[in-house]
Design a protein around this motif. Structure first.
Motif, PDB file in Angstrom:
ATOM      1  N   UNK A 195      -5.147 -12.263   2.586  1.00 55.65           N
ATOM      2  CA  UNK A 195      -3.989 -11.690   3.263  1.00 55.65           C
ATOM      3  C   UNK A 195      -2.997 -11.194   2.224  1.00 55.65           C
ATOM      4  N   UNK A 196      -2.673  -9.913   2.304  1.00 58.15           N
ATOM      5  CA  UNK A 196      -1.750  -9.313   1.341  1.00 58.15           C
ATOM      6  C   UNK A 196      -0.656  -8.570   2.095  1.00 58.15           C
ATOM      7  N   UNK A 197       0.437  -8.268   1.413  1.00 55.94           N
ATOM      8  CA  UNK A 197       1.553  -7.516   1.999  1.00 55.94           C
ATOM      9  C   UNK A 197       1.603  -6.137   1.372  1.00 55.94           C
ATOM     10  N   UNK A 198       1.645  -5.110   2.250  1.00 54.90           N
ATOM     11  CA  UNK A 198       1.743  -3.739   1.770  1.00 54.90           C
ATOM     12  C   UNK A 198       2.975  -3.062   2.381  1.00 54.90           C
ATOM     13  N   UNK A 199       3.518  -2.097   1.673  1.00 57.45           N
ATOM     14  CA  UNK A 199       4.636  -1.301   2.179  1.00 57.45           C
ATOM     15  C   UNK A 199       4.064  -0.030   2.792  1.00 57.45           C
ATOM     16  N   UNK A 200       4.345   0.150   4.061  1.00 60.12           N
ATOM     17  CA  UNK A 200       3.803   1.319   4.756  1.00 60.12           C
ATOM     18  C   UNK A 200       4.904   2.020   5.542  1.00 60.12           C
ATOM     19  N   UNK A 201       4.657   3.318   5.809  1.00 58.45           N
ATOM     20  CA  UNK A 201       5.590   4.110   6.604  1.00 58.45           C
ATOM     21  C   UNK A 201       5.263   3.941   8.092  1.00 58.45           C
TER      22      UNK A 201
END
Length: 391
Positions: A195-201
């Motif tokens: 489980x990872x955190x990504x920055x998305x629009x």
């Protein structure tokens, strides 16, 4: 155009053959009457005249005044001498005793008379061919129904009553305009079993209050005035070439059934306003603009309302399947077929099962090849988000 008669006896229109005396019938797609016995043809003289629009408010005012109820007309057949009565909604058809074509006056039972019509353009054999192609192309129809396409059941040619309405509309509205914009925010996803955190629009909608005004002139909004067929079937027969309407001439009715209107003028205009409202809402949505629209209040004013009463041609028949009757009609000008139909539920169930098996097979194939996992790890949230929610 409003007229009421009180006579209880009608002399039907008669169109005798000049050679053998038999009654002539109108031949679809032509401008002449034909004798079924000797083949003699009689040309129908062209009646010049403008197809008029009538003031709707004046007509509604006059219709609201009390009128004496007309007695049901007794019809006398000139061929066999029989006396009889048509059904309450019929003013042209056949003598039930000798089969001779009968056309009666339209002003006896209804205060508004048809002033124009579209003659039949396609004949019964062509109409049957159109129906055969239609019923053979029905998906999920029982096999027994498709066999009906090979039958030679008689079609009935009918002139159906219609109203057309014109109206000049002005509409004020209030609502909201929605514009899409994007923000960046963290999203937790699973990738390679971690489980990872990504920055998305991520798309959002900004709503802005709006008010405005739209106008539209409606020309010849068509409303079926018959109750013999469901409205959805009558509406689906459009479009009609109303620009080809000709002045009412009973010669074109000889050999066909013709109905009186059963939907009154005020009822017809109420339905026409529903059709107009749909177009007005689309105009408002376009006027608001943006990616989404919310319409809160609408106020429409009608002016310059006019109407016409005309007769339009259809071929009609019905078939029975499992003790239920299904009706269908064919546009007598274009050949467009519309109607009711049964469904074969085992065919639908088999198709649904086949679709599920196909979807399951595709899923397992994509999963076994790793393509599904690759697709899930792609940039779904980075795709541009757009939805136009206009009416």
């Amino acid at each position: 155009m409003l007229k009421t008669k009180t006579s209880s006896r009608q002399a039907p229109g008669r169109f005798p053959c000049a050679q053998c005396g038999a009654v002539l019938k109108y031949a679809p797609g032509t401008t002449h009457l034909v004798c079924d016995y000797c083949g003699f043809e009689n040309h129908i003289e062209y009646r010049a005249g403008v197809i008029e629009e009538y003031d709707l408010q004046e007509a509604l005012r006059r219709l609201s005044e009390p009128h004496p109820e007309a007695p049901k007309a007794q019809i006398h057949c000139n061929e066999c001498g029989a006396g009889f009565q048509f059904e309450a909604n019929i003013h042209a058809g056949e003598c039930p005793f000798c089969g001779s074509p009968i056309v009666t006056a339209t002003g006896h039972s209804k205060p508004i008379q048809p002033k124009s019509l579209l003659p039949f353009r396609i004949d019964e054999p062509e109409a049957r061919q159109r129906f055969q192609r239609w019923i053979k192309g029905l998906w999920f129809a029982p096999n027994a129904v498709k066999k009906y396409a090979r039958s030679q059941s008689k079609l009935t040619g009918v002139y159906l009553p219609y109203w057309t309405f014109d109206s000049d509309t002005e509409t004020d509205y209030t609502g909201e305009r929605g514009d899409i914009y994007y923000v960046s925010q963290p999203v937790r996803v699973t990738r390679n079993n971690q489980t990872v955190t990504e920055i998305r629009r991520v798309p959002k909608i900004r709503w802005t209050p709006v008010r405005g005004h739209v106008s539209r002139f409606f020309d010849d909004v068509l409303v079926g005035a018959s109750k013999s067929l469901p409205r959805k079937i009558l509406d689906a027969l459009q479009p009609w070439d109303l620009e080809q309407l000709i002045p009412y001439d009973e010669h074109y009715l000889s050999g066909f059934r013709s109905e009186y209107y059963q939907v009154n003028l005020d009822e017809g205009f109420d339905h026409a306003k529903q059709v107009m409202d749909s177009a007005i809402y689309r105009d408002i949505a376009y006027d608001i603009g943006g990616d989404h629209q919310r319409i809160h209040q609408v106020s429409t004013r009608h002016s310059g309302m006019t109407y016409k009463h005309c007769l339009l041609p259809v071929w009609s028949a019905a078939f029975r399947y499992r003790n239920k009757s299904y009706r269908f009609v064919i546009n007598g000008r274009t050949g467009e077929v519309q109607g009711e139909r049964p469904y074969s539920w085992w065919k639908i169930g088999f198709a649904a099962l086949a679709a599920l098996l196909l979807a399951a097979g595709a899923y397992f194939y994509l999963e076994s090849t790793g393509a599904l996992q690759h697709s899930q790890s792609g940039s779904y949230y980075n795709m541009p988000y757009y939805q136009n929610n206009r009416y």
